[in-house]
Design an enzyme around this catalytic site. Structure first.
Site, short mmCIF file in Angstrom:
data_model
loop_
_atom_site.label_atom_id
_atom_site.label_comp_id
_atom_site.label_asym_id
_atom_site.label_seq_id
_atom_site.Cartn_x
_atom_site.Cartn_y
_atom_site.Cartn_z
N CYS A 68 0.92 -1.31 -0.06
CA CYS A 68 -0.16 -0.03 0.23
C CYS A 68 0.97 1.35 -0.01
O CYS A 68 1.56 1.54 0.99
CB CYS A 68 -0.82 0.01 1.18
SG CYS A 68 -1.84 1.51 1.34
N CYS A 71 0.44 3.47 3.04
CA CYS A 71 0.93 2.84 4.31
C CYS A 71 2.42 3.08 4.24
O CYS A 71 3.05 3.19 5.33
CB CYS A 71 0.60 1.30 4.31
SG CYS A 71 -1.02 1.02 4.43
#
Length: 325
Positions: A68, A71
């Site tokens: 991600c 993230c």
């Protein structure tokens, strides 16, 4: 209408979360930021075996995936936030959703990254900025008190979220089976899909049959209910008729007994009358004999003057004898 829209939205989110967990699957080949093997990281890694630690004390928990981009952008910020955790009197943790699909389902994670604040088992979703200053201010200024906590039925420790975690675990197992069929055994992808479709249909039919049997036992059909009701009504009518017939039979029996008693009484009265008439006739005969004997004695005592007197006396004796007989 609002409740229906809310329920439909919730189910859509649940379906999206399941698809999200199934698509993620285990990605061991991808690097994981902040894995348990890193000694310098103060971020506590949580999994299915130790997630209950967040039910005690104050926590800030991040759900992430190694692939991600968002993230990856807050990875350093989250590490710096964890270094300040001792001064903030808070524990900072993280969960890799690719390795813990069941835990992501328990917290109903549908977007990445997702951050939760927990205080003694009460969870709140953090929706603020992901900068270090904002994270520290959220804890120091106790801004989380102004945030509405997660509903009890959606709490990670609730029974419903236990079931959701099971569904996410199931999606992970399906992903592993699909990888085994297509990778290890070399089965074509569409054949694997066909196997899963057939298994889903069979399992659905079996579960549906069980539900139908249970519902039929708990809530019988109207025809069966009507038949049972008719049988009960017939039984009740028979009982009532029997109860009504019993007094009538008793009355008939009492009338028959009264008639028999009257007949017996009449017979006894007739016998008594016959006996009394017999006794009376016997008494009359006895009295006739006695009177005849007295007359004969009287006649024998009287002297006979002439032949005429003797003939009259004989006639009288014969008449007396006839009367005596």
């Amino acid at each position: 209408m609002a409740a229906g829209r809310w329920g439909g939205r919730w189910f859509l989110r649940a379906g999206a979360a399941l698809v999200f967990a199934a698509v993620l699957g285990p990605t061991a080949s991808l690097p994981r930021a902040g894995s348990p093997g890193e000694p310098r990281s103060r971020v506590q890694v949580l999994g299915g075996s130790n997630w209950s630690l967040v039910l005690q004390g104050q926590w800030m928990l991040e759900f992430y995936a190694p692939w991600c981009p968002a993230c990856q952008q807050i990875e350093l910020t989250w590490e710096s936030f964890a270094k300040e955790s001792e001064h903030l009197d808070i524990t900072v943790g993280k969960v890799d959703v690719t390795q813990e699909p069941g835990l992501s389902g328990r917290f109903f994670v549908t977007t990445l990254p997702t951050i939760y604040h927990a205080n003694d088992g009460v969870f709140r979703r953090y929706r603020g900025s992901r900068t270090l200053e904002d994270l520290q201010g959220y804890v120091l200024e106790r801004k989380w008190e102004a945030v509405e906590p997660v509903a009890g039925w959606k709490s990670p420790s609730s029974i419903m979220m236990h079931g959701m975690a099971g569904l996410f675990h199931l999606s992970g197992w399906i992903r592993q089976i699909h990888s085994y069929l297509t990778g290890t055994l070399g089965i074509h992808v569409w054949i694997s899909y066909a196997v899963f479709i057939l298994a889903t249909l069979l399992i659905g039919l079996f579960l549906g049959l069980i539900l139908v049997l249970i519902s039929d036992c708990l809530c019988p059909s109207k025809s069966r209910y009507r038949a049972e009701a008719c049988e009960e009504a017939i039984t009740k009518d028979n009982v009532e008729n029997a109860a009504l017939e019993e007094p009538e039979e008793a009355a008939e029996l009492s009338a028959d007994d009264a008639e028999e008693t009257a007949d017996v009484k009449d017979l006894s009265d007739g016998e008594d009358a016959a006996n009394s008439s017999a006794d009376d006739s016997e008494e009359d005969l006895a009295l006739g004999k006695e009177s005849g004997e007295e007359e004969m004695e009287d006649l024998s005592e009287q002297p006979l003057a002439d032949s005429e007197t003797e003939s009259s006396v004989r006639q009288r004796r014969s008449q007396v004898a006839i009367n005596g007989l």
